[in-house]
Write a protein that holds these residues in place. Structure first.
Motif, PDB file in Angstrom:
ATOM      1  N   LYS A  31       3.199  15.075  -3.436  1.00  0.00           N
ATOM      2  CA  LYS A  31       3.209  14.387  -2.137  1.00  0.00           C
ATOM      3  C   LYS A  31       3.195  12.878  -2.281  1.00  0.00           C
ATOM      4  O   LYS A  31       2.433  12.162  -1.626  1.00  0.00           O
ATOM      5  N   GLY A  32       4.036  12.365  -3.168  1.00  0.00           N
ATOM      6  CA  GLY A  32       4.215  10.926  -3.278  1.00  0.00           C
ATOM      7  C   GLY A  32       3.244  10.208  -4.189  1.00  0.00           C
ATOM      8  O   GLY A  32       3.351   8.994  -4.371  1.00  0.00           O
ATOM      9  N   SER A  33       2.282  10.918  -4.767  1.00  0.00           N
ATOM     10  CA  SER A  33       1.323  10.289  -5.676  1.00  0.00           C
ATOM     11  C   SER A  33       1.318  11.024  -7.008  1.00  0.00           C
ATOM     12  O   SER A  33       1.778  12.158  -7.112  1.00  0.00           O
ATOM     13  N   ILE A  41       0.844  -1.204   0.000  1.00  0.00           N
ATOM     14  CA  ILE A  41       0.000   0.000   0.000  1.00  0.00           C
ATOM     15  C   ILE A  41       0.873   1.244   0.000  1.00  0.00           C
ATOM     16  O   ILE A  41       0.601   2.220  -0.695  1.00  0.00           O
ATOM     17  N   LYS A  42       1.959   1.224   0.817  1.00  0.00           N
ATOM     18  CA  LYS A  42       2.859   2.369   0.839  1.00  0.00           C
ATOM     19  C   LYS A  42       3.472   2.591  -0.532  1.00  0.00           C
ATOM     20  O   LYS A  42       3.623   3.712  -1.005  1.00  0.00           O
ATOM     21  N   LYS A  43       3.840   1.480  -1.172  1.00  0.00           N
ATOM     22  CA  LYS A  43       4.440   1.589  -2.497  1.00  0.00           C
ATOM     23  C   LYS A  43       3.436   2.131  -3.493  1.00  0.00           C
ATOM     24  O   LYS A  43       3.751   2.952  -4.351  1.00  0.00           O
ATOM     25  N   LYS A  44       2.185   1.709  -3.359  1.00  0.00           N
ATOM     26  CA  LYS A  44       1.137   2.152  -4.275  1.00  0.00           C
ATOM     27  C   LYS A  44       0.884   3.644  -4.164  1.00  0.00           C
ATOM     28  O   LYS A  44       0.449   4.289  -5.099  1.00  0.00           O
ATOM     29  N   ALA A  45       1.154   4.201  -2.971  1.00  0.00           N
ATOM     30  CA  ALA A  45       0.906   5.626  -2.761  1.00  0.00           C
ATOM     31  C   ALA A  45       1.747   6.483  -3.687  1.00  0.00           C
ATOM     32  O   ALA A  45       1.446   7.647  -3.911  1.00  0.00           O
ATOM     33  N   GLY A  46       2.828   5.899  -4.253  1.00  0.00           N
ATOM     34  CA  GLY A  46       3.684   6.662  -5.141  1.00  0.00           C
ATOM     35  C   GLY A  46       3.292   6.537  -6.597  1.00  0.00           C
ATOM     36  O   GLY A  46       3.952   7.096  -7.461  1.00  0.00           O
ATOM     37  N   VAL A  47       2.244   5.802  -6.910  1.00  0.00           N
ATOM     38  CA  VAL A  47       1.812   5.637  -8.290  1.00  0.00           C
ATOM     39  C   VAL A  47       0.516   6.396  -8.535  1.00  0.00           C
ATOM     40  O   VAL A  47       0.029   7.132  -7.681  1.00  0.00           O
ATOM     41  N   GLN A  99      -4.634  18.577  -7.229  1.00  0.00           N
ATOM     42  CA  GLN A  99      -4.596  17.446  -6.304  1.00  0.00           C
ATOM     43  C   GLN A  99      -5.845  17.428  -5.431  1.00  0.00           C
ATOM     44  O   GLN A  99      -6.475  16.384  -5.245  1.00  0.00           O
ATOM     45  N   ARG A 100      -6.243  18.590  -4.887  1.00  0.00           N
ATOM     46  CA  ARG A 100      -7.448  18.688  -4.054  1.00  0.00           C
ATOM     47  C   ARG A 100      -8.682  18.310  -4.877  1.00  0.00           C
ATOM     48  O   ARG A 100      -9.593  17.653  -4.369  1.00  0.00           O
ATOM     49  N   PHE A 101      -8.715  18.740  -6.123  1.00  0.00           N
ATOM     50  CA  PHE A 101      -9.805  18.398  -7.045  1.00  0.00           C
ATOM     51  C   PHE A 101      -9.975  16.879  -7.106  1.00  0.00           C
ATOM     52  O   PHE A 101     -11.079  16.347  -6.942  1.00  0.00           O
ATOM     53  N   HIS A 102      -8.870  16.168  -7.325  1.00  0.00           N
ATOM     54  CA  HIS A 102      -8.938  14.708  -7.436  1.00  0.00           C
ATOM     55  C   HIS A 102      -9.293  14.048  -6.111  1.00  0.00           C
ATOM     56  O   HIS A 102     -10.084  13.094  -6.077  1.00  0.00           O
ATOM     57  N   ILE A 103      -8.716  14.524  -5.026  1.00  0.00           N
ATOM     58  CA  ILE A 103      -8.995  13.918  -3.724  1.00  0.00           C
ATOM     59  C   ILE A 103     -10.475  14.007  -3.389  1.00  0.00           C
ATOM     60  O   ILE A 103     -11.079  13.059  -2.877  1.00  0.00           O
TER      61      ILE A 103
END
Length: 262
Positions: free
Chosen positions: A137-139, A107-113, A186-190
């Motif tokens: 921020k890593g994504s 999951i941590k690794k996925k946060a960077g994709v 980024q906020r738009f997507h979140i």
């Protein structure tokens, strides 16, 4: 410990499970339980294995502690020394379980994709556009959308007729390296990643703003997931975007292709 498929099948066909599956109150409790954990960080989401949903609350089994089913209460409890100690003492610590460690690391690794939407949304809003991303921020987040009859750049907030030419412009280059603008997108997507799947298609009607996102149809702004969900389900928004669609795949998802005025 591997889960026995026959045991799962037998349980699902049992009288107790069948009765609760048909109980609307039970389904609402479970929906709220998942809604809370889906809004937490990936590392915190794994903690749901320690909790039991109840009406308007949930129980932490290692701590024998009842807390309200809210994001704030769950986050606060997960951060306590008592919870960490009880989980470790019960032999339930994620760190003590090799498989769970692998899941957590994955999951941590996925946060960077790439932060992806459901496949139906990817196919309609981002078809063959996954290479157009920026990092924050890593994504990675998408910035080029398919909007009715044209492409649309979220970073530049404008229609794009030729992507290859657009991304070479000074305007786009400056926006792509501007930290504030990337945070807006980024906020738009979140916000849209946290609304129900069937509402996510509505993102083609919105544009990023410094502290919110703006609906281009209704000329109103939303800054939280709750506000966005309420707006997307409002009669005003629905009436402004709904038109007859001949796209069967969209109809099957309860979505409607809008007429988009550039």
């Amino acid at each position: 410990m591997e889960m026995d498929p026959l045991f799962v099948s037998s349980h699902c066909m049992g009288t107790k499970h069948t009765r609760r599956y048909r109980d609307q109150n039970c389904l609402e409790i479970l929906t709220k339980f998942h809604d809370v954990f889906m809004r937490l960080s990936p590392e915190q989401q794994i903690e749901q294995i320690h909790f039991k949903p109840t009406s308007n609350a949930m129980t932490c089994l290692p701590c024998c502690h009842i807390l309200l089913s809210t994001i704030e209460c769950v986050q606060q409890h997960l951060g306590t020394d008592r919870h960490r100690e009880q989980v470790a003492n019960c032999g339930l610590s994620l760190k003590s379980n090799e498989k769970n460690v692998k899941v957590k690391n994955a999951i941590k690794k996925k946060a960077g994709v790439l932060r992806r939407y459901p496949e139906a949304i990817m196919e309609m809003v981002y078809p063959n556009l996954e290479q157009y991303t920026f990092n924050a921020k890593g994504s990675s987040y998408l910035y080029m959308q398919n909007r009715i009859g044209t492409k649309y750049c979220l970073l530049c907030q404008k229609p794009v007729h030729a992507i290859a030419e657009h991304i070479k412009t000074d305007e786009h280059s400056n926006n792509e390296t501007n930290i504030s603008i990337r945070e807006f997108v980024q906020r738009f997507h979140i916000l849209f990643l946290n609304v129900a799947d069937h509402l996510q298609f509505n993102q083609i009607h919105f544009k990023p703003q410094p502290d919110s996102i703006e609906c281009l149809r209704c000329l109103s702004s939303c800054s939280t997931t709750a506000e966005l969900t309420e707006h997307l389900q409002s009669d005003k928004h629905y009436q402004l975007i709904t038109v007859e669609s001949t796209d069967d795949s969209m109809k099957s998802l309860g979505m409607y292709m809008p007429q988009y005025n550039q």
